[in-house]
Design a protein around this motif. Sequence first.
Motif: not given
Length: 89
Positions: A1-12
């Motif tokens: 879950m944290r990896k998914c949120l980190a990836t989404a945040g970096a993309t944004l």
Amino acid sequence: MRKCLATAGATLAAVLALTACNPNYGAGPAGTVSDRSAAYFKSGGWRYRLTVTTTDGQRQDFRVSRDHYRSCFRGSAYPTCTHRTEGTR
């Protein structure tokens, strides 16, 4: 879950950084703004152009950023009009 949120945040963050940057077009010649035009291209967005008449009477058309287009009106001195701050006329 944290990896998914980190990836989404970096993309944004990357998308925001790329869209917030102003394009850097070369400066046109010094002179008086004699014409302005804005054209919309379906796939590319808005394109802003100014036409400047130089002191020797030559007219030159060149592309500018949206901010410069909004600051420079017919009859204003280019490139001085590009340095105008909001609220001053």
